[in-house]
Design a protein around this motif. Structure first.
Motif, short mmCIF file in Angstrom:
data_model
loop_
_atom_site.label_atom_id
_atom_site.label_comp_id
_atom_site.label_asym_id
_atom_site.label_seq_id
_atom_site.Cartn_x
_atom_site.Cartn_y
_atom_site.Cartn_z
N PHE A 1 -50.94 18.40 68.40
CA PHE A 1 -52.30 18.87 68.55
C PHE A 1 -52.77 19.46 67.23
CE2 PHE A 1 -51.20 18.55 72.92
CZ PHE A 1 -52.36 18.54 73.67
N SER A 2 -54.07 19.38 66.96
CA SER A 2 -54.67 20.05 65.82
C SER A 2 -55.70 21.04 66.34
CB SER A 2 -55.35 19.06 64.88
OG SER A 2 -54.40 18.22 64.28
N ILE A 3 -55.74 22.22 65.75
CA ILE A 3 -56.71 23.24 66.11
C ILE A 3 -57.54 23.55 64.88
CG2 ILE A 3 -57.05 25.61 66.88
CD1 ILE A 3 -54.37 25.37 68.38
N TYR A 4 -58.86 23.37 64.99
CA TYR A 4 -59.79 23.75 63.94
C TYR A 4 -60.47 25.05 64.35
CZ TYR A 4 -59.74 19.30 61.40
OH TYR A 4 -59.39 18.21 60.63
N GLY A 5 -60.49 26.01 63.44
CA GLY A 5 -61.20 27.26 63.67
C GLY A 5 -61.89 27.67 62.39
N PRO A 6 -62.82 28.62 62.48
CA PRO A 6 -63.51 29.08 61.28
C PRO A 6 -62.53 29.66 60.26
CG PRO A 6 -64.53 29.97 63.27
CD PRO A 6 -63.26 29.32 63.68
N ARG A 7 -62.71 29.30 59.02
CA ARG A 7 -61.83 29.80 57.96
C ARG A 7 -61.83 31.33 57.91
NH1 ARG A 7 -59.72 27.42 53.03
NH2 ARG A 7 -59.23 29.06 51.53
N SER A 8 -62.96 31.93 58.19
CA SER A 8 -63.06 33.38 58.15
C SER A 8 -62.20 34.06 59.22
CB SER A 8 -64.51 33.83 58.31
OG SER A 8 -65.02 33.38 59.55
N SER A 9 -61.77 33.31 60.22
CA SER A 9 -60.92 33.84 61.29
C SER A 9 -59.51 33.27 61.24
CB SER A 9 -61.54 33.53 62.65
OG SER A 9 -62.80 34.14 62.78
N ALA A 10 -59.12 32.71 60.11
CA ALA A 10 -57.81 32.05 60.01
C ALA A 10 -56.66 32.97 60.35
CB ALA A 10 -57.62 31.47 58.60
N GLY A 11 -56.68 34.21 59.87
CA GLY A 11 -55.60 35.15 60.14
C GLY A 11 -55.48 35.47 61.62
N SER A 12 -56.60 35.73 62.29
CA SER A 12 -56.60 36.02 63.72
C SER A 12 -56.13 34.81 64.53
CB SER A 12 -58.00 36.43 64.19
OG SER A 12 -58.40 37.62 63.59
N LEU A 13 -56.62 33.64 64.15
CA LEU A 13 -56.24 32.42 64.86
C LEU A 13 -54.75 32.14 64.70
CD1 LEU A 13 -57.11 30.01 66.55
CD2 LEU A 13 -57.84 28.88 64.43
N HIS A 14 -54.25 32.26 63.48
CA HIS A 14 -52.82 32.04 63.23
C HIS A 14 -51.98 33.03 64.03
CE1 HIS A 14 -49.06 32.72 60.91
NE2 HIS A 14 -49.03 31.40 61.00
N HIS A 15 -52.38 34.28 64.03
CA HIS A 15 -51.67 35.31 64.80
C HIS A 15 -51.62 34.94 66.29
CE1 HIS A 15 -50.29 39.22 66.19
NE2 HIS A 15 -51.32 39.24 67.02
N ALA A 16 -52.76 34.49 66.84
CA ALA A 16 -52.81 34.12 68.26
C ALA A 16 -51.88 32.95 68.55
CB ALA A 16 -54.25 33.78 68.65
N ILE A 17 -51.86 31.96 67.66
CA ILE A 17 -51.01 30.77 67.87
C ILE A 17 -49.54 31.16 67.84
CG2 ILE A 17 -50.28 28.56 66.90
CD1 ILE A 17 -53.22 28.25 65.86
N VAL A 18 -49.13 31.89 66.82
CA VAL A 18 -47.72 32.27 66.68
C VAL A 18 -47.30 33.20 67.82
CG1 VAL A 18 -46.03 33.44 65.20
CG2 VAL A 18 -47.66 31.82 64.21
#
Length: 186
Positions: A162-179
């Protein structure tokens, strides 16, 4: 003179890779993106031009398709175009030329970040991340959803990818949620 160094959305000089129990999350900065919106009255012409560009049918609601240059549906008569950055750094210009006057095209490369999830069992991770009906998701599907209060696109490339696209400005939050979901589910 300045010595500028390119960094990823997470601030590294190389993409971040996290693996938990057979599932890997990889930051993927090597993607060029452009958005396409058909102009009023030009919808059929835009779909035809898009199909020629991606060498496949213009993706319908909730779908993605294509080859080296691919597209996914993002709204009525709207698509996001993706291609390898190394060979398509000027993707928006290429798409603008291909679409002619049938659509409006906007550069999106630096606005979004992409995380690729691979391995098995991805379903248990995705169930913690978002409210997608994973029984209805198959290869070629795309959905817009909220992950950790961030609007994202989730593309199913295969049951194990799967690929997940999210706003670059929220990359840290998105990465944290995934991990965090990977550690919780696996």
């Amino acid at each position: 003179m300045h010595d500028l160094v390119a960094i990823t959305a997470l601030g590294g000089t190389t993409p971040r890779v996290d693996t938990v129990a057979g599932v890997t999350c990889t930051e993927n900065p090597g993607v060029a993106l452009a958005s396409v919106a058909a102009r009023l009255g030009q919808e059929a012409k835009a779909q035809k031009a898009l199909a020629k560009l991606i060498d496949a049918s213009a993706p319908d609601v909730g779908q993605h398709d294509g080859g080296t240059i691919a597209a996914f549906w993002s709204g009525p008569d709207q698509w996001m175009i993706e291609a390898p950055f190394d060979s398509h750094e000027d993707l928006a210009d290429q798409v603008t030329s291909a679409m002619g006057d049938s659509a409006s095209v906007t550069e999106q490369t630096d606005a979004w970040t992409r995380f690729d999830l691979t391995g098995d069992p991805l379903a248990s991770v995705l169930e913690l991340l978002c409210m997608l009906d994973l029984r209805k998701i198959s290869a070629g599907s795309v959905a817009r959803c909220s992950i950790h209060h961030v609007g994202c696109f989730v593309l199913c490339r295969s049951p194990e990818e799967f690929s997940i696209y999210g706003p670059r400005s929220s990359a840290g939050s998105l990465h944290h949620a995934i991990v965090t979901a990977m550690r919780s589910a696996l």
